[in-house]
Design a protein around this motif. Sequence first.
Motif, short mmCIF file in Angstrom:
data_model
loop_
_atom_site.label_atom_id
_atom_site.label_comp_id
_atom_site.label_asym_id
_atom_site.label_seq_id
_atom_site.Cartn_x
_atom_site.Cartn_y
_atom_site.Cartn_z
N ARG A 1 36.85 44.28 38.30
CA ARG A 1 37.60 43.98 37.08
C ARG A 1 38.52 42.80 37.36
O ARG A 1 39.25 42.79 38.36
CB ARG A 1 38.40 45.21 36.67
CG ARG A 1 39.19 45.10 35.40
CD ARG A 1 39.88 46.43 35.11
NE ARG A 1 38.94 47.45 34.65
CZ ARG A 1 39.13 48.77 34.79
NH1 ARG A 1 40.21 49.21 35.43
NH2 ARG A 1 38.24 49.62 34.34
N ARG B 1 37.40 40.21 32.42
CA ARG B 1 36.01 40.32 32.86
C ARG B 1 35.84 41.64 33.61
O ARG B 1 36.75 42.07 34.33
CB ARG B 1 35.62 39.15 33.77
CG ARG B 1 35.71 37.77 33.08
CD ARG B 1 35.47 36.65 34.09
NE ARG B 1 35.58 35.33 33.49
CZ ARG B 1 34.56 34.65 33.00
NH1 ARG B 1 33.32 35.16 33.07
NH2 ARG B 1 34.73 33.46 32.48
N GLU B 2 34.65 42.22 33.48
CA GLU B 2 34.44 43.51 34.12
C GLU B 2 32.95 43.81 34.22
O GLU B 2 32.17 43.46 33.33
CB GLU B 2 35.13 44.61 33.31
CG GLU B 2 35.04 46.00 33.88
CD GLU B 2 35.88 47.00 33.11
OE1 GLU B 2 35.42 48.14 32.95
OE2 GLU B 2 37.00 46.63 32.67
N ILE C 1 34.74 40.52 28.62
CA ILE C 1 34.85 41.62 27.66
C ILE C 1 35.97 41.40 26.65
O ILE C 1 36.03 42.07 25.62
CB ILE C 1 35.06 42.97 28.38
CG1 ILE C 1 36.37 42.98 29.16
CG2 ILE C 1 33.89 43.28 29.30
CD1 ILE C 1 36.74 44.36 29.69
#
Length: 296
Positions: free
Chosen positions: A220, A245-246, A277
Amino acid sequence: MEVLVDEKEIKAAGGELLLEGRRGLRIHGWEIESQNRSILNSLQLQQWEEKLQTCHLPEMVFGDSSLVLKHVNSGIRIHFNAFDALVGWKTEALPPVEVPAAAKWKFRSKPFQQVILDYDYTFTTPYCGSQSIEFNTENYSGDTLDEKSHHLQWDDCEQKIDMASLAPREPILFYDEVVLYEDELADNGVSLLTVKVRVMPSSWFLLLRFWLRVDGVLMRLRDTRMHCIFKDRGSPTVLRESCWREATFQAMSAKGYPSDSAAYNDLSIVSHRLPIIMQKTQILKVPDNCKAVTNC
């Protein structure tokens, strides 16, 4: 992290170093200061746990470390600290990431008691910085101004930070990195919150980054970037870009990326591989003085 400064270049750009042992500088109406302090001791940790109403904190909390950017005329302060970031962690309250090894983790303060994973042990935070207004009482008379009743207005916008313009074409007058907290997740990964700042003759730029890697399970990356171009005339503006972001290791492996945690130590590579995301850009219009902020 060693602070980089060149006093001659700072003066040539119209700035000056902060005095009395403070780390930072004043330039084009901004006062920028960083502090890197030691981790909280046991008594301080207990006090923080009481304030945050938790019995869980990261292994290393640099509670007195901070980065502050103050616009002198308006009194606006954009600042970064571990406590506010952990308030964000408590508020978001994500469910714990499930990982097989976690069942064997132990409480650090009670080594023979097994952990009950009913909280977000990754200390993921939505924190993108703190802001406040420092009023200059010399400019006011009569009623006392209540700082808490006034909030800075960040507006959504389509404008983006011009990262190409931040390429090293001009000297860096000041640079520092401040670690706010860190946890190695019982040797099963890393949870790290840092903020970096650099000041050039034309602007300042910072990156607040939360990085999480739960080995074999999840990665993450939550980045907040801020950029302010100095202006000779008119009020400055601050652009703030947030990008989350993940991905799971399983999803990355399905795309053909390595499944070995050691392949994800270079965050410049990670940031291009992890899917976005959430992403948004906001703008803060900094007024000339605090009267413009408060409409007094």
